[in-house]
Design a protein around this motif. Sequence first.
Motif, short mmCIF file in Angstrom:
data_model
loop_
_atom_site.label_atom_id
_atom_site.label_comp_id
_atom_site.label_asym_id
_atom_site.label_seq_id
_atom_site.Cartn_x
_atom_site.Cartn_y
_atom_site.Cartn_z
N THR A 9 88.78 47.37 45.49
CA THR A 9 90.07 48.00 45.60
C THR A 9 89.87 49.38 46.34
O THR A 9 91.18 49.86 46.68
N SER A 10 88.78 49.58 46.89
CA SER A 10 88.63 50.53 47.88
C SER A 10 88.94 50.10 49.46
O SER A 10 88.81 48.84 49.43
N PRO A 11 89.69 50.72 50.11
CA PRO A 11 89.99 50.39 51.65
C PRO A 11 88.78 49.37 52.12
O PRO A 11 88.93 48.70 52.83
N THR A 12 87.73 50.08 51.88
CA THR A 12 86.27 49.34 52.23
C THR A 12 85.21 49.95 51.17
O THR A 12 85.43 50.92 50.78
N ALA A 13 84.12 49.14 50.88
CA ALA A 13 83.09 49.46 50.01
C ALA A 13 81.60 49.16 50.68
O ALA A 13 81.81 48.01 51.29
N TRP A 14 80.75 49.78 50.20
CA TRP A 14 79.47 49.38 50.70
C TRP A 14 78.81 48.40 49.51
O TRP A 14 78.82 48.93 48.43
N LEU A 15 77.94 47.53 49.94
CA LEU A 15 77.17 46.75 49.09
C LEU A 15 75.78 47.54 49.35
O LEU A 15 75.35 47.72 50.46
N TYR A 16 75.03 47.52 48.40
CA TYR A 16 73.53 48.12 48.70
C TYR A 16 72.26 47.19 48.17
O TYR A 16 72.47 46.17 47.23
N ASN A 17 71.18 47.52 48.77
CA ASN A 17 70.02 46.49 48.44
C ASN A 17 69.35 47.21 47.01
O ASN A 17 68.57 46.33 46.58
N ASP A 18 69.69 48.46 46.74
CA ASP A 18 68.96 48.87 45.45
C ASP A 18 70.11 49.53 44.42
O ASP A 18 71.20 49.65 45.15
N LYS A 19 69.88 49.73 43.41
CA LYS A 19 70.87 50.37 42.19
C LYS A 19 71.25 51.45 42.49
O LYS A 19 72.58 52.04 42.19
N LYS A 20 70.36 52.43 43.05
CA LYS A 20 70.84 53.92 43.17
C LYS A 20 71.69 53.93 44.50
O LYS A 20 72.09 55.00 44.85
N GLY A 21 71.85 53.01 45.19
CA GLY A 21 72.81 53.18 46.12
C GLY A 21 72.20 53.87 47.31
O GLY A 21 72.99 54.51 48.25
#
Length: 333
Positions: free
Chosen positions: A145-157
């Motif tokens: 729902t954000s214009p873009t968003a990051w996916l991360y390899n770790d839970k802490k981002g």
Amino acid sequence: MMKKWSIAVAALGMLFFLAMSPAEAKAKEADTYYVDVSAATLWTAPDLLKEVDKPSATNPVDLRKWTASMTYEDKLDLVGKLETQALYGSKVTLLEEKGDWAKVAVHNQPTPRNETGYPGWMPKAQLTAGKSFEKKLNRPFALITSPTAWLYNDKKGKKAFMEVSFNTRLPVIKEWKGEVLVATPSDGTKWLKKNDAAIYQTEQEIPAPTGQDIVNTGKKFLNLPYLWAGMSGFGFDCSGFTYTLYHANGIIIPRDSSVQAKHGTPVERENLQAGDLLFFAYDQGKGKVHHVAVYVGDGRMIHSPNSSTHVRIDPIETSGYGEEYAGARRYLQ
């Protein structure tokens, strides 16, 4: 009205599938792939790339580098060469192959040009069979729902994996208070910040929007540069913008403005409401439809006009399109 359109599209697809023989169904399944980059750009033919376009054709893509490096002339050169875009995890059907390129039809982008979905050529490197991903599609999903968003390899981002677009849908594996673990087409599970997405059990669970909801969704992208064929938070064309605002709110409408202008319910100008689609045509509104916008209210519209500018709100009369007004359609009940 649009919920009915969405259901009709799904029903036609199901009838087509049921009508196939087992062998045909198996062949169709073998031709199913998933987009493996944040947004794949589809071309009218293979090998049309210029040097400036290469960041859009790799895996991973770098759409920010691509759009930032283009001159106005480069952007104009894309007109007529690009078809559409398909977001990360989108389902496509393979239609044809030529060298390193594949012609595909993008599901859930309705068009009279192909009953399966919007057609175009894209690099094979941006596709994956996604068999493991496919098995998870019956799970709840995260809708960006954000214009873009990051996916991360770790839970802490702290270890970024990929920047994905608004309206991307990914299966949810597990939820925490502030994070969501999602499945990806070919890279296992990744982490997503929960405030970048809404989680739904099914498409039908997405709340039916009001016209103001459509307008508010559009306002998230004010000042985003125009991109011919754009369908993502990295850039929109006019009908890619209107399609995305509705699709993110659970409603599927046709991909192109000329087709959007033929569906929904006609609305007289004096009865316009927020969220209605406004159409503009050549020959002072009497010719072919070439532009679409969303009515905001008070004689204003929000739209992604052309390669020289960005998503913006304009008075209809002074927008540069006023004399081309060709009518309006309502896609909300």
